[in-house]
Design an enzyme around this catalytic site. Sequence first.
Site, PDB file in Angstrom:
ATOM      1  N   GLY A  30     -34.872 -10.400  34.871  1.00  0.00           N
ATOM      2  CA  GLY A  30     -33.561 -10.985  35.101  1.00  0.00           C
ATOM      3  C   GLY A  30     -33.016 -11.575  33.818  1.00  0.00           C
ATOM      4  N   GLY A  52     -29.632 -13.081  33.426  1.00  0.00           N
ATOM      5  CA  GLY A  52     -28.347 -13.732  33.640  1.00  0.00           C
ATOM      6  C   GLY A  52     -28.256 -14.970  32.769  1.00  0.00           C
ATOM      7  N   ARG A  53     -27.587 -16.008  33.275  1.00  0.00           N
ATOM      8  CA  ARG A  53     -27.395 -17.226  32.490  1.00  0.00           C
ATOM      9  C   ARG A  53     -28.725 -17.849  32.082  1.00  0.00           C
ATOM     10  NH1 ARG A  53     -24.954 -17.428  36.945  1.00  0.00           N
ATOM     11  NH2 ARG A  53     -26.380 -19.008  37.716  1.00  0.00           N
ATOM     12  N   ILE A  54     -29.592 -18.075  33.078  1.00  0.00           N
ATOM     13  CA  ILE A  54     -30.843 -18.771  32.795  1.00  0.00           C
ATOM     14  C   ILE A  54     -31.802 -17.868  32.038  1.00  0.00           C
ATOM     15  CG2 ILE A  54     -32.868 -19.832  33.859  1.00  0.00           C
ATOM     16  CD1 ILE A  54     -30.965 -20.857  36.072  1.00  0.00           C
ATOM     17  N   ASP A  91     -33.268  -5.819  33.843  1.00  0.00           N
ATOM     18  CA  ASP A  91     -32.231  -6.313  34.746  1.00  0.00           C
ATOM     19  C   ASP A  91     -31.325  -5.149  35.125  1.00  0.00           C
ATOM     20  OD1 ASP A  91     -30.049  -7.485  36.054  1.00  0.00           O
ATOM     21  OD2 ASP A  91     -30.286  -9.355  34.929  1.00  0.00           O
ATOM     22  N   ARG A 129     -37.153 -18.871  42.425  1.00  0.00           N
ATOM     23  CA  ARG A 129     -37.248 -19.125  43.853  1.00  0.00           C
ATOM     24  C   ARG A 129     -38.672 -18.832  44.316  1.00  0.00           C
ATOM     25  NH1 ARG A 129     -33.595 -21.872  43.568  1.00  0.00           N
ATOM     26  NH2 ARG A 129     -31.636 -21.905  44.694  1.00  0.00           N
ATOM     27  N   ASP A 187     -42.477 -23.909  39.501  1.00  0.00           N
ATOM     28  CA  ASP A 187     -41.588 -25.013  39.878  1.00  0.00           C
ATOM     29  C   ASP A 187     -41.132 -24.871  41.318  1.00  0.00           C
ATOM     30  OD1 ASP A 187     -39.906 -27.369  39.348  1.00  0.00           O
ATOM     31  OD2 ASP A 187     -38.240 -25.961  39.568  1.00  0.00           O
ATOM     32  N   GLU A 214     -40.793 -25.484  50.860  1.00  0.00           N
ATOM     33  CA  GLU A 214     -40.585 -26.697  50.079  1.00  0.00           C
ATOM     34  C   GLU A 214     -40.039 -27.812  50.962  1.00  0.00           C
ATOM     35  OE1 GLU A 214     -39.462 -24.338  45.935  1.00  0.00           O
ATOM     36  OE2 GLU A 214     -37.934 -25.489  46.983  1.00  0.00           O
ATOM     37  N   HIS A 262     -39.777 -28.293  42.370  1.00  0.00           N
ATOM     38  CA  HIS A 262     -38.424 -27.733  42.316  1.00  0.00           C
ATOM     39  C   HIS A 262     -37.526 -28.690  41.529  1.00  0.00           C
ATOM     40  CE1 HIS A 262     -35.515 -24.871  44.585  1.00  0.00           C
ATOM     41  NE2 HIS A 262     -35.016 -25.210  43.403  1.00  0.00           N
ATOM     42  N   ALA A 263     -38.011 -29.053  40.365  1.00  0.00           N
ATOM     43  CA  ALA A 263     -37.345 -30.075  39.560  1.00  0.00           C
ATOM     44  C   ALA A 263     -36.763 -29.528  38.270  1.00  0.00           C
ATOM     45  CB  ALA A 263     -38.342 -31.190  39.226  1.00  0.00           C
ATOM     46  N   PHE A 319     -34.174 -27.987  37.529  1.00  0.00           N
ATOM     47  CA  PHE A 319     -32.733 -28.178  37.360  1.00  0.00           C
ATOM     48  C   PHE A 319     -32.372 -29.607  36.977  1.00  0.00           C
ATOM     49  CE2 PHE A 319     -33.425 -30.027  41.457  1.00  0.00           C
ATOM     50  CZ  PHE A 319     -32.438 -30.989  41.601  1.00  0.00           C
TER      51      PHE A 319
END
Length: 341
Positions: free
Chosen positions: A156, A158-160, A179, A241, A265, A270, A299-300, A302
Amino acid sequence: MTALKVLVPDAHLRDLDVERGVSGDRLDYIVFDETDPGAIPDEIWRSCDAVLVWHRMKITADVVAKLDRCRLIVRVGVGFDNVDGAACRARGIPLSNVPNYGTTEVADHALAMLLHLVRGLGSYEARLKADPVAGFVAEDVPVVRRIRGSTFGAIGMGRIGTAVARRAAAFDMKVIYVDPFQPEGHDLGLGIERVRTQEELLRRADIVSLHVPLSADTRNLMGAAQFAAMKPGSIFINIARGGLVDVDALHDALKSGHIAAAGLDVLPKEPPVLPTPALIEAWRGNASWLAGRLVVTPHAAFYSEAGYRDMRTFSAEILLEFLFEGRLRNNVNPGWDAKAN
């Protein structure tokens, strides 16, 4: 002017001071802190003009069927797999997300996990806590290695994925990516090698990092066959995810030694519920075979105060622009307006 009603069914924070600071008295936020849609009265669902949903509640087709007045659903965050976009489309309700917050934080987190593992930070800390004298040695820790010259494989871009790739390159790693959704020539603009298949990436990469959304097509993207296809001694990172990964297969790949280390993460459930996956149990129990080879965060990736504020600010702005000006931003269920056309 009567304020429009915005239902926030699963708010983390009940005050919504940031959102109210953006929207003023034009929006009336109806705030709950629930995970079960049934805990919110039907009349609330039926009377709201919009929904602002976090990630803790699933907006299923049954819930969408109650949205008699709803003109927009905004997912407060990037991933939108907890909202049935097809059901929203069938009802003529647009669904938007907030992709433009936290990108740098998530990318930093991915590299932080990698550096934590390859520099042995967890092992060194545990040794020194146990015995500051005997533990004051650098040798004989798992995973520690030079990453300069390693191949970093991003699934992938994309942005990240792009932000992570830039950071990996800054550490003198060779970056490759796959991608299928990016146009031809995308790699030329980035100056990064693009490979045609996930199989090729897994075969070549020393570090594999996931940067794709969760969908029916990507669920369990990484399972037993994919981990077996990775290079022996490679490292795996998932800050995307939890549902992308079969954690039982990852457990087996780590325990066998085929995968040297992993950073997670995100998890399939969750927060994790009992009985937790074997991998998480081994990690929590400080299993000797896993020591220094797995890092888990809640899941931290971000999160920062600045990123959190951006996420909430942009969510409120998306609501305002559509409800009062008719401009739709970041739509993720195209075709919602087909009946109107």
